[in-house]
Design an enzyme around this catalytic site. Structure first.
Site, PDB file in Angstrom:
ATOM      1  N   SER A   1       0.868  -1.178   0.000  1.00 53.80           N
ATOM      2  CA  SER A   1       0.000   0.000   0.000  1.00 53.80           C
ATOM      3  C   SER A   1       0.897   1.217   0.000  1.00 53.80           C
ATOM      4  O   SER A   1       2.074   1.131   0.371  1.00 53.80           O
ATOM      5  CB  SER A   1      -0.894   0.029   1.249  1.00 53.80           C
TER       6      SER A   1
ATOM      7  N   TYR B   1      -3.476  -0.551  10.325  1.00 53.15           N
ATOM      8  CA  TYR B   1      -3.300  -0.789   8.889  1.00 53.15           C
ATOM      9  C   TYR B   1      -1.874  -0.465   8.457  1.00 53.15           C
ATOM     10  O   TYR B   1      -1.223  -1.254   7.776  1.00 53.15           O
ATOM     11  CB  TYR B   1      -4.310   0.060   8.120  1.00 53.15           C
TER      12      TYR B   1
END
Length: 249
Positions: free
Chosen positions: A141, A154
């Site tokens: 990501s 996250y």
């Protein structure tokens, strides 16, 4: 013989787009996610190529579930050439100091432990199959580089995915297993729909952010797996051109 792939998180968004891209390219694809109905829908969207899809409800955080997924793959097609470790989740609505440990563990179990469990099973198959080897691509990501506000769980797992990727690259060499990581920024999916209403920036302001067609991600994964076996793409970033990443702070 066409390649055999596993795509986790294949029920929606990036996973669905990549799975459909692989099926269109002639791969045989095991589709994994928690919801069987959504996986069946992904397979149906492949049209005539749906005969090459194996939708199988799987909780990637469950060792037994992952073992069953790869056992079914081996029984049906006998090998694994590509794993796209894509299943993931985040937690919204909590400040770092208020995040319940149960939510932290849920994100870690899906994003990190799930990726490890799938990679481990893929390793075992790729090591023993003939011809030996294969490729593992992890969904990192932009958050593997730079966090968003209020995203500690996250972000921590996505940084850990980078460590997992590097370890897979090193440990896979002796088995002809390559690994890489694709870092994705603002692909247009249900998960990023909120960006059209505005997302929190580092200075606390809310701002609408640009997105990109998710097909760009599918194309990038296909490219990463298109290089010949003696080549590897360790890290690739694909992002919306106008998203505020390079200037975050």
């Amino acid at each position: 013989m066409s390649k055999v792939a596993v795509v986790t998180g294949a029920s929606t968004g990036i996973g669905r787009a990549v799975a459909l891209g692989l099926l269109k390219a002639g791969y045989r694809v095991a589709l994994a996610a928690r919801r069987q109905d959504a996986l069946d829908e992904t397979a149906q969207m492949a049209g005539a190529n749906s005969v090459n899809a194996l939708p199988m409800a799987t909780d990637v955080a469950s060792p037994d579930g992952v073992n069953a997924l790869f056992a079914a793959l081996k029984a049906k097609w006998g090998r694994c050439d590509l794993l796209f470790n894509n299943a993931g989740m985040g937690v919204q609505g909590y400040l770092l100091e208020d995040l319940p440990v149960e939510k932290w563990l849920e994100v870690v179990n899906v994003n990190l432990t799930g990726s490890f469990l799938c990679a481990q099973q893929a390793f075992r198959m790729m090591k023993e199959q003939t011809p030996q080897g294969g490729r593992i691509i992890n969904n990192g990501s932009i958050s593997a580089h730079t966090p968003r506000p209020d995203s500690v769980a996250y972000t921590a797992t996505k940084h850990a995915i980078t460590g997992l990727t590097k370890s897979l690259i090193l440990d896979g060499r002796k088995y002809n297993i390559s690994a890489g990581q694709i870092d994705i920024g603002n692909a247009a999916t249900n998960m990023t729909a909120r960006m059209q209403k505005g997302v929190k920036q580092p200075n606390g302001e809310m701002m609408v952010e640009a997105t990109m067609d998710v097909q760009n991600v599918a194309n990038a994964v296909l490219f990463m797996d298109s290089v010949t076996p003696e080549a590897n793409v360790p890290f690739l970033t694909v992002k919306a051109s106008l998203m505020p990443w390079e200037g975050r702070g």
